[in-house]
Scaffold this active site. Structure first.
Site, mmCIF file in Angstrom:
data_model
loop_
_atom_site.group_PDB
_atom_site.id
_atom_site.type_symbol
_atom_site.label_atom_id
_atom_site.label_comp_id
_atom_site.label_asym_id
_atom_site.label_seq_id
_atom_site.Cartn_x
_atom_site.Cartn_y
_atom_site.Cartn_z
ATOM 1 N N LYS A 57 0.831 -1.211 0.000
ATOM 2 C CA LYS A 57 0.000 0.000 0.000
ATOM 3 C C LYS A 57 0.867 1.264 0.000
ATOM 4 O O LYS A 57 0.475 2.285 -0.566
ATOM 5 C CB LYS A 57 -0.957 0.005 1.193
ATOM 6 N N GLY A 197 -4.378 -11.826 -10.348
ATOM 7 C CA GLY A 197 -5.125 -11.836 -9.087
ATOM 8 C C GLY A 197 -4.865 -10.542 -8.345
ATOM 9 O O GLY A 197 -4.496 -9.516 -8.946
ATOM 10 N N ALA A 283 2.928 -14.308 -9.329
ATOM 11 C CA ALA A 283 1.893 -13.993 -8.324
ATOM 12 C C ALA A 283 0.698 -14.903 -8.565
ATOM 13 O O ALA A 283 -0.354 -14.473 -9.029
ATOM 14 C CB ALA A 283 1.498 -12.518 -8.428
ATOM 15 N N GLY A 285 -0.812 -17.001 -6.297
ATOM 16 C CA GLY A 285 -1.465 -17.449 -5.072
ATOM 17 C C GLY A 285 -0.452 -17.681 -3.961
ATOM 18 O O GLY A 285 0.754 -17.510 -4.153
ATOM 19 N N ARG A 286 -0.963 -18.039 -2.789
ATOM 20 C CA ARG A 286 -0.105 -18.297 -1.632
ATOM 21 C C ARG A 286 -0.466 -19.657 -1.029
ATOM 22 O O ARG A 286 -1.594 -20.122 -1.136
ATOM 23 C CB ARG A 286 -0.256 -17.180 -0.580
ATOM 24 N N HIS A 458 -23.538 15.371 2.393
ATOM 25 C CA HIS A 458 -23.390 15.855 1.016
ATOM 26 C C HIS A 458 -22.342 16.953 0.961
ATOM 27 O O HIS A 458 -22.333 17.829 1.826
ATOM 28 C CB HIS A 458 -24.728 16.424 0.518
HETATM 29 P P1 FAD Z 1 1.527 -14.166 8.330
HETATM 30 O O1 FAD Z 1 1.296 -12.724 8.225
HETATM 31 O O2 FAD Z 1 2.094 -14.881 7.158
HETATM 32 O O3 FAD Z 1 2.445 -14.379 9.605
HETATM 33 C C1 FAD Z 1 2.924 -15.624 9.976
HETATM 34 C C2 FAD Z 1 4.129 -15.418 10.863
HETATM 35 O O4 FAD Z 1 4.505 -16.666 11.435
HETATM 36 C C3 FAD Z 1 5.351 -14.917 10.103
HETATM 37 O O5 FAD Z 1 5.871 -13.797 10.761
HETATM 38 C C4 FAD Z 1 6.326 -16.095 10.155
HETATM 39 O O6 FAD Z 1 7.690 -15.686 10.249
HETATM 40 C C5 FAD Z 1 5.909 -16.784 11.444
HETATM 41 N N1 FAD Z 1 6.218 -18.218 11.489
HETATM 42 C C6 FAD Z 1 5.949 -19.167 10.574
HETATM 43 N N2 FAD Z 1 6.317 -20.392 11.023
HETATM 44 C C7 FAD Z 1 6.817 -20.194 12.259
HETATM 45 C C8 FAD Z 1 7.328 -21.071 13.254
HETATM 46 N N3 FAD Z 1 7.362 -22.389 13.083
HETATM 47 N N4 FAD Z 1 7.785 -20.518 14.404
HETATM 48 C C9 FAD Z 1 7.734 -19.174 14.618
HETATM 49 N N5 FAD Z 1 7.232 -18.320 13.730
HETATM 50 C C10 FAD Z 1 6.768 -18.821 12.566
HETATM 51 N N6 FAD Z 1 -4.272 -8.878 3.241
HETATM 52 C C11 FAD Z 1 -5.172 -7.904 3.487
HETATM 53 O O7 FAD Z 1 -6.106 -8.136 4.263
HETATM 54 N N7 FAD Z 1 -5.071 -6.671 2.908
HETATM 55 C C12 FAD Z 1 -4.076 -6.371 2.050
HETATM 56 O O8 FAD Z 1 -4.004 -5.252 1.543
HETATM 57 C C13 FAD Z 1 -3.107 -7.373 1.758
HETATM 58 N N8 FAD Z 1 -2.085 -7.115 0.921
HETATM 59 C C14 FAD Z 1 -1.148 -8.079 0.699
HETATM 60 C C15 FAD Z 1 -0.118 -7.786 -0.186
HETATM 61 C C16 FAD Z 1 0.849 -8.728 -0.456
HETATM 62 C C17 FAD Z 1 1.980 -8.404 -1.403
HETATM 63 C C18 FAD Z 1 0.788 -9.997 0.199
HETATM 64 C C19 FAD Z 1 1.864 -11.033 -0.042
HETATM 65 C C20 FAD Z 1 -0.236 -10.295 1.071
HETATM 66 C C21 FAD Z 1 -1.223 -9.340 1.320
HETATM 67 N N9 FAD Z 1 -2.292 -9.603 2.170
HETATM 68 C C22 FAD Z 1 -3.233 -8.641 2.400
HETATM 69 C C23 FAD Z 1 -2.467 -10.896 2.843
HETATM 70 C C24 FAD Z 1 -1.991 -10.809 4.309
HETATM 71 O O9 FAD Z 1 -0.645 -10.395 4.341
HETATM 72 C C25 FAD Z 1 -2.144 -12.162 4.982
HETATM 73 O O10 FAD Z 1 -3.475 -12.618 4.837
HETATM 74 C C26 FAD Z 1 -1.830 -12.048 6.466
HETATM 75 O O11 FAD Z 1 -0.514 -11.591 6.674
HETATM 76 C C27 FAD Z 1 -2.006 -13.408 7.150
HETATM 77 O O12 FAD Z 1 -1.703 -13.282 8.505
HETATM 78 P P2 FAD Z 1 -1.181 -14.517 9.370
HETATM 79 O O13 FAD Z 1 -0.952 -13.975 10.729
HETATM 80 O O14 FAD Z 1 -2.087 -15.660 9.201
HETATM 81 O O15 FAD Z 1 0.187 -14.949 8.700
HETATM 82 P P1 NAD Z 2 -4.767 -14.758 -6.233
HETATM 83 O O1 NAD Z 2 -5.367 -16.059 -5.921
HETATM 84 O O2 NAD Z 2 -5.501 -13.513 -5.912
HETATM 85 O O3 NAD Z 2 -4.447 -14.679 -7.791
HETATM 86 C C1 NAD Z 2 -3.650 -15.611 -8.425
HETATM 87 C C2 NAD Z 2 -4.009 -15.603 -9.903
HETATM 88 O O4 NAD Z 2 -3.032 -16.344 -10.582
HETATM 89 C C3 NAD Z 2 -5.366 -16.249 -10.177
HETATM 90 O O5 NAD Z 2 -6.126 -15.402 -10.998
HETATM 91 C C4 NAD Z 2 -4.989 -17.535 -10.872
HETATM 92 O O6 NAD Z 2 -5.962 -17.954 -11.810
HETATM 93 C C5 NAD Z 2 -3.691 -17.151 -11.546
HETATM 94 N N1 NAD Z 2 -2.802 -18.274 -11.834
HETATM 95 C C6 NAD Z 2 -2.543 -19.346 -11.062
HETATM 96 N N2 NAD Z 2 -1.644 -20.152 -11.672
HETATM 97 C C7 NAD Z 2 -1.334 -19.550 -12.846
HETATM 98 C C8 NAD Z 2 -0.456 -19.890 -13.918
HETATM 99 N N3 NAD Z 2 0.262 -20.996 -13.891
HETATM 100 N N4 NAD Z 2 -0.378 -19.042 -14.962
HETATM 101 C C9 NAD Z 2 -1.125 -17.895 -15.009
HETATM 102 N N5 NAD Z 2 -1.981 -17.550 -14.026
HETATM 103 C C10 NAD Z 2 -2.068 -18.362 -12.953
HETATM 104 O O7 NAD Z 2 -3.318 -14.784 -5.560
HETATM 105 P P2 NAD Z 2 -2.228 -13.650 -5.370
HETATM 106 O O8 NAD Z 2 -2.520 -12.485 -6.221
HETATM 107 O O9 NAD Z 2 -0.918 -14.330 -5.478
HETATM 108 O O10 NAD Z 2 -2.449 -13.245 -3.876
HETATM 109 C C11 NAD Z 2 -2.404 -14.245 -2.850
HETATM 110 C C12 NAD Z 2 -3.346 -13.907 -1.761
HETATM 111 O O11 NAD Z 2 -2.805 -12.857 -0.956
HETATM 112 C C13 NAD Z 2 -4.683 -13.365 -2.225
HETATM 113 O O12 NAD Z 2 -5.577 -14.391 -2.568
HETATM 114 C C14 NAD Z 2 -5.143 -12.627 -1.023
HETATM 115 O O13 NAD Z 2 -5.723 -13.541 -0.139
HETATM 116 C C15 NAD Z 2 -3.857 -12.081 -0.445
HETATM 117 N N6 NAD Z 2 -3.699 -10.681 -0.858
HETATM 118 C C16 NAD Z 2 -4.672 -9.788 -0.509
HETATM 119 C C17 NAD Z 2 -4.573 -8.479 -0.902
HETATM 120 C C18 NAD Z 2 -5.657 -7.529 -0.526
HETATM 121 O O14 NAD Z 2 -6.452 -7.852 0.338
HETATM 122 N N7 NAD Z 2 -5.714 -6.343 -1.125
HETATM 123 C C19 NAD Z 2 -3.486 -8.054 -1.651
HETATM 124 C C20 NAD Z 2 -2.529 -8.972 -2.009
HETATM 125 C C21 NAD Z 2 -2.648 -10.287 -1.596
#
Ligand code: FAD
Ligand code: NAD
Length: 479
Positions: A57, A197, A283, A285-286, A458
């Site tokens: 962001k 995505g 990108a 998925g996760r 408004h």
């Molecule tokens: P995580 O945030 O992944 O935290 C897990 C933690 O556990 C990590 O710090 C890791 O080091 C630690 N850990 C793992 N295994 C162990 C272990 N065995 N021992 C000790 N520590 C450990 N979501 C939104 O809602 N809004 C957004 O705008 C948004 N933007 C995103 C943008 C990007 C580029 C990405 C990649 C993700 C985004 N997300 C967003 C998704 C969001 O980041 C995740 O859904 C969220 O962080 C999940 O929280 P969590 O606590 O489950 O896991």
């Molecule tokens: P995503 O699931 O949003 O999108 C992945 C896209 O990749 C899908 O459209 C899928 O069809 C496509 N895809 C998968 N395999 C492919 C391939 N082999 N070739 C071409 N396309 C392919 O996943 P993401 O964008 O990686 O984000 C992961 C997750 O992180 C999101 O689902 C979301 O939960 C979280 N996230 C959230 C935010 C937010 O809330 N604003 C921002 C970033 C990430």
């Protein structure tokens, strides 16, 4: 060995919030976190604060300002010449914000007397008194002391990591995942993203606004599958007009890179194609992160995709062991993880712990932003529920006009019989903020009539929600 009421494993938005709520409720709490920045100190906040929500962001904000100055300022009578982007400074600003916020969580831990155990945690055993033993291995490669601790309750919040695909192996040089894409030191001339995505669109937008020629390859034929089709169709038009070259039905079959460029080979309906770019972002998925947890060895069950199996209450199959956030089923969102953390903490002390999975908002931070809560029209068609639709375009909203941001619409879906709101979908400026009214309305089981009878200030963007609610019964005023 030190004993606690609760040990939380992982300090992302799931784990750190769970730990704070546990401490507020009077439970002695430790949180294990393995993430280290160069300092060797644990970096709190997980994916969200370090390499996810917050840094992305920050870059979206900076690139939005730049794009506004270059493209839209002139409409306001502002003449800007020679605007240029200092990418190093933008990245440094982002890093500073991340540092400030992660340190803020360390402060909250101190304030709430939460003990931070730095290292990789795993449950090793449960003794005859019902206490789980947790081993904490040193996080740094230099080694260090192995800690052990015990607790009656464990909350696992180990999050997720970027998924990989075999044809595009991340090398952290030319081929990067989302983490690498948040740290480019210059704007790539030509950039490819695999996956249209959330991450693909957000990070694709960042670099496109800064001047990259961005091609996004999406395997599916449809664009933004989870989004209401009326909005995703509109968003596709707007984003492609902004310059994102989104190619649907494009399956990547191979890549090759040298020190000059990356070649991406893909197939679509018309056959095999090849493009050459400076950088490639994967990108797609996760995936749940259970590495190091030894999940199955300690008796936890994983589903076929590797998520820890939990019930509606986030209870795993082990008594008093809960799992929350990205490592379990459901949307991978920071606020979902945090709310599960709060609910679990409250359940541990015998409170009901509220979590409404039907009403979790989603936001995609493109511009215009896309935000929604509840069901889409397509989902309603599949459930067979009779519904009414109200829509209202931002082009007819006076505040949007004054801002020069009039693309998009609000769409409200309500039950035909009861008028209860079933879904609200917003494509428009500041949709990320506007969606909260929709979430609150749905949380209180509001009808479209309730929003229609609510006085909105408004001129404001929120009037578009008011008018969409009026439009459910064909009585919008300004259209
Ligand atoms: P995580 O945030 O992944 O935290 C897990 C933690 O556990 C990590 O710090 C890791 O080091 C630690 N850990 C793992 N295994 C162990 C272990 N065995 N021992 C000790 N520590 C450990 N979501 C939104 O809602 N809004 C957004 O705008 C948004 N933007 C995103 C943008 C990007 C580029 C990405 C990649 C993700 C985004 N997300 C967003 C998704 C969001 O980041 C995740 O859904 C969220 O962080 C999940 O929280 P969590 O606590 O489950 O896991
Ligand atoms: P995503 O699931 O949003 O999108 C992945 C896209 O990749 C899908 O459209 C899928 O069809 C496509 N895809 C998968 N395999 C492919 C391939 N082999 N070739 C071409 N396309 C392919 O996943 P993401 O964008 O990686 O984000 C992961 C997750 O992180 C999101 O689902 C979301 O939960 C979280 N996230 C959230 C935010 C937010 O809330 N604003 C921002 C970033 C990430």
């Amino acid at each position: 060995m030190k004993n606690y009421d609760v040990i939380v494993i992982g300090a992302g938005p799931g784990g750190y919030v769970a730990a704070i709520r546990c401490a507020q409720l009077g439970l002695s709490t430790a949180c294990v976190e393995s993430w280290s920045k160069k300092s060797g100190k644990p970096a709190l906040g997980g994916t969200c604060l370090n390499v996810g929500c917050i840094p992305s962001k920050a870059l979206l904000e900076s690139s939005h300002h730049f794009s506004h100055l270059k493209n839209d300022a002139v409409d306001h009578g502002i003449n800007v010449s020679g605007a240029s982007m200092n990418v190093i400074k933008m990245i440094a600003r982002k890093d500073k914000i991340v540092q400030m916020l992660t340190q803020g969580i360390a402060g909250l831990f101190r304030k709430n007397n939460i003990e931070l155990l730095h290292g990789r945690g795993r449950i090793t055993s449960r003794d005859e008194t019902g206490q789980y033993h947790v081993e904490v291995l040193p996080a740094s490669v230099e080694g260090g002391e192995i800690l052990t601790a015990s607790a009656k309750h464990i909350i696992i919040a180990t999050g997720s990591v970027p998924s990989n695909i075999p044809p595009a192996k991340v090398d952290n040089d030319r081929i990067v995942d989302s983490t690498g894409a948040l740290a480019f030191t210059e704007t790539p001339r030509k950039l490819c993203v695999i996956g249209a995505g959330v991450i693909g669109l957000e990070l694709g937008s960042v670099w496109s606004r800064l001047g990259s020629e961005v091609i996004i390859l999406e395997a599916l034929e449809s664009f933004l599958e989870p989004v209401d089709n009326q909005l995703s169709d509109e968003a596709y038009k707007i984003l492609t007009k902004q310059g994102l070259d989104i190619r649907l039905g494009a399956k990547v079959t191979g890549t090759g890179s040298n020190n000059q460029e990356v070649t991406v080979i893909y197939e679509d309906a018309k056959g095999k194609k090849q493009i050459s770019v400076d950088k490639l972002i994967v990108a797609v998925g996760r995936s749940p992160n259970t590495e190091g947890l030894d999940a199955e060895a300690c008796g936890l069950e994983l589903d076929e995709k590797g998520f820890i199996e939990v019930d509606e209450q986030c209870q795993t199959r082990l008594p008093n062991v809960y799992a929350i956030g990205d490592v379990v089923r459901g949307s991978m969102l920071a606020h979902k993880a945090s709310e599960e953390g709060v609910a679990v903490a409250e359940r541990i002390v015998g409170q009901p712990g509220h979590m409404n999975y039907q009403i979790i908002p989603w936001v995609i931070y493109t511009w215009p932003e896309i935000a929604w809560v509840g069901l889409t029209e397509e989902e309603l068609q599949n459930t067979g529920i009779d519904y009414k639709v109200g829509t209202y375009p931002f082009a007819a909203n006076s505040r949007a006009r004054t801002m020069g941001d009039s693309a998009g619409l609000v769409k409200i879906l309500a039950d035909s019989q009861s008028d209860r709101i079933l879904g609200i979908h917003i494509l428009g400026p500041n949709a990320s903020e506007l969606i909260s009214e929709a979430v609150l309305a749905m949380e209180f089981d509001a009808s479209s009539e309730d929003i229609a009878r609510t006085i909105h200030a408004h001129p404001s963007l929120s009037e578009a929600i008011h008018e969409a609610a009026l439009s459910v019964d064909n009585r919008a005023i300004h259209i």
